[in-house]
Design an enzyme around this catalytic site. Structure first.
Site, PDB file in Angstrom:
ATOM      1  N   HIS A  22       0.792  -1.030  -0.137  1.00 13.06           N
ATOM      2  CA  HIS A  22       0.005  -0.064  -0.035  1.00 13.06           C
ATOM      3  C   HIS A  22       0.758   1.083  -0.103  1.00 13.06           C
ATOM      4  O   HIS A  22       1.878   1.178   0.371  1.00 13.06           O
ATOM      5  CB  HIS A  22      -1.033   0.075   1.179  1.00 13.06           C
ATOM      6  CG  HIS A  22      -0.355  -0.047   2.459  1.00 13.06           C
ATOM      7  ND1 HIS A  22      -0.050   1.257   3.206  1.00 13.06           N
ATOM      8  CD2 HIS A  22      -0.057  -0.977   3.424  1.00 13.06           C
ATOM      9  CE1 HIS A  22       0.326   0.823   4.289  1.00 13.06           C
ATOM     10  NE2 HIS A  22       0.474  -0.257   4.465  1.00 13.06           N
TER      11      HIS A  22
ATOM     12  N   ASP B 192      -0.318   4.472   0.864  1.00 12.35           N
ATOM     13  CA  ASP B 192      -0.552   5.377   2.098  1.00 12.35           C
ATOM     14  C   ASP B 192       0.374   5.223   3.378  1.00 12.35           C
ATOM     15  O   ASP B 192       0.702   3.988   3.449  1.00 12.35           O
ATOM     16  CB  ASP B 192      -2.030   5.637   2.399  1.00 12.35           C
ATOM     17  CG  ASP B 192      -2.545   4.376   3.121  1.00 12.35           C
ATOM     18  OD1 ASP B 192      -2.266   3.321   2.577  1.00 12.35           O
ATOM     19  OD2 ASP B 192      -3.315   4.435   4.087  1.00 12.35           O
TER      20      ASP B 192
ATOM     21  N   GLU C   7      -4.882   1.816   2.879  1.00 13.67           N
ATOM     22  CA  GLU C   7      -4.805   0.702   3.795  1.00 13.67           C
ATOM     23  C   GLU C   7      -4.962   1.068   5.120  1.00 13.67           C
ATOM     24  O   GLU C   7      -5.363   0.292   6.182  1.00 13.67           O
ATOM     25  CB  GLU C   7      -3.804  -0.170   3.487  1.00 13.67           C
ATOM     26  CG  GLU C   7      -3.556  -1.416   4.285  1.00 13.67           C
ATOM     27  CD  GLU C   7      -3.101  -1.534   5.469  1.00 13.67           C
ATOM     28  OE1 GLU C   7      -3.111  -2.670   6.227  1.00 13.67           O
ATOM     29  OE2 GLU C   7      -2.231  -0.630   5.755  1.00 13.67           O
TER      30      GLU C   7
ATOM     31  N   HIS D  50       4.351   3.893  12.467  1.00 15.80           N
ATOM     32  CA  HIS D  50       3.347   4.832  12.658  1.00 15.80           C
ATOM     33  C   HIS D  50       3.893   5.699  13.821  1.00 15.80           C
ATOM     34  O   HIS D  50       3.188   6.612  14.505  1.00 15.80           O
ATOM     35  CB  HIS D  50       2.068   4.331  13.515  1.00 15.80           C
ATOM     36  CG  HIS D  50       1.433   3.569  12.391  1.00 15.80           C
ATOM     37  ND1 HIS D  50      -0.043   3.090  12.570  1.00 15.80           N
ATOM     38  CD2 HIS D  50       1.817   2.855  11.293  1.00 15.80           C
ATOM     39  CE1 HIS D  50      -0.265   2.240  11.497  1.00 15.80           C
ATOM     40  NE2 HIS D  50       0.731   2.180  10.855  1.00 15.80           N
TER      41      HIS D  50
END
Length: 409
Positions: A77, A79, A174, A379
């Site tokens: 993905h 993103d 995603e 993240h």
């Protein structure tokens, strides 16, 4: 520089954060900034059927040289998570990591220490790519994109390696749970696929959480506090009472492995109206349904105690455990396991405490287990990836493709 590292360092500098509050597809237009670059790159590589649709789905094909071999999909993905900023990513290369603290940002005194992240000690003597402490890195999942394209490029340069047809798919959104919303499985036309979206070296995953989201609205009554006796109904306090009805030990910070949880991840409100947002997770379907039932019972209890309409509960299933769809075709997992062992990687088979595009794609008719990319601490500002792990991911892709083709001969 190794092509996989060069690609990765280019890709992470492009901000592609998705947005859970957007109703568009993709959820942010800036995801097209990377998609268009990848589109041109894949065309320049000489891949067939390169396409980018209006929803931000990018697909391409590498024809095989063994027609009897299965058609394999490789998916990642584009993103990055909206949980932490991806604007101005400034990747840093740490050469020959010595096992000590890493000063990511001297100006702000941001340090990444093995005291907090002991996994760092696995990579003493290796080169790492880190953030500068002010953004996430984007290995989730730009590492997967870089690894897929580097493996495909290697296969193109080595036609002596047997391979079946390969399909490449890069998806938007995603990170906000919508990566498979508009994925055209029929157009992709693979027999099965792999997402390159896992974590540390060796991860191989074919189980994930069953997932749901819950929105809980609390309706109160605001009265001037000086005249509030027997009249005010404080929705903020109602929301707190509701949350105490859920087991405190079953929150993410207290669970691991196959333990599910309730996670309160957003709250907003005032005396009149309060809204809580939860995510609900469990690998076991019966336990997952029991969690949703508990939340329903809690809302019913609150309405019985405080009056009908006090609490409004909305539950929405997000995705399900792909294990049910993978077990009947376990040979696609065993092939990767063998490929890892062949290139010197110890397989680390574990259940995902989350989901991937593959979890939904598996229920759309495309069985899709998940392979490591090599990244850690996704993240956030302490995200990093060992460069050698990226190299191994490329080798695992190539070896997996070769094994399926040789088996078909």
């Amino acid at each position: 520089m190794n092509p996989v590292h060069e690609r990765f360092l280019r890709y992470v500098k492009i901000d592609t954060a998705s947005d859970q509050h957007s109703n568009t597809t993709p959820s942010t237009r800036k995801q097209f900034d990377l998609a268009k670059i990848l589109f041109e790159e894949m065309k320049a590589m000489g891949l067939d059927s390169v396409s980018l649709d209006d929803n931000g789905y990018l697909m391409a094909e590498l024809p095989g040289n063994i027609k009897a071999a299965p058609v394999i999909g490789l998916i990642a993905h584009m993103d990055t998570s909206p949980d932490f900023t991806a604007a101005g990513v400034n990747p840093q290369i740490v050469k020959n990591y010595d096992g000590g603290d890493l000063l990511l940002n001297p100006d702000q005194g941001i340090v990444m220490s093995p005291a907090d992240f002991p996994e760092l000690l696995k990579y003493i003597g290796q080169d790492l790519i880190t953030t500068d402490g002010t953004t996430l890195l984007g290995a989730d999942d730009k590492a997967g994109i870089a690894e897929i394209l580097t493996a495909v490029e290697y296969l193109m340069a080595h036609p002596e390696i047997p391979r079946g047809d390969l399909k490449i798919g890069f998806t938007p959104d995603e990170e906000v749970g919508r990566g498979a919303d508009h994925f055209d499985v029929e157009k992709f036309a693979a027999d099965f696929a792999y997402t390159l979206d896992g974590g540390e070296l060796g991860e191989l995953e074919y189980e994930n959480f069953n997932a749901a989201s819950a929105t809980v609205k609390f309706n109160g009554r605001n009265i001037h506090p000086g005249n509030a006796k027997d009249k005010m109904v404080n929705s903020l306090l109602l929301s707190m009472a509701f949350n105490t009805l859920l087991p405190a030990a079953e929150r993410p910070e207290h669970t691991e492995g196959y333990e599910g949880f309730f996670h309160l991840n957003e709250m907003k409100g005032d005396v009149e109206h309060t809204e809580l947002h939860y995510i609900i997770r469990d690998h076991d379907m019966a336990k997952f349904e029991a969690r949703k039932a508990l939340m329903t019972d809690a809302a019913a209890y609150m309405n019985q105690r405080y009056g009908s309409g006090t609490v409004e509960l909305s539950l929405t299933d997000s995705y399900f455990n792909m294990k049910e769809k993978i077990v009947p075709v376990m040979e696609i997992v065993e092939a990767v396991k063998g490929a890892m062992e062949a290139v010197g990687v110890k397989p680390l088979i574990k259940a995902i405490r989350g989901g991937t595009d593959g979890s939904r794609l598996s229920y759309m008719g495309l069985p899709t287990p998940n392979i490591f990319t090599g990244g850690h601490n996704y993240h956030g500002r302490f995200e990093y990836i060992p460069m050698a792990s990226m190299d191994k991911a490329v080798e695992v892709i190539v070896e997996t493709v070769r094994r399926f083709a040789e088996k078909a001969v």
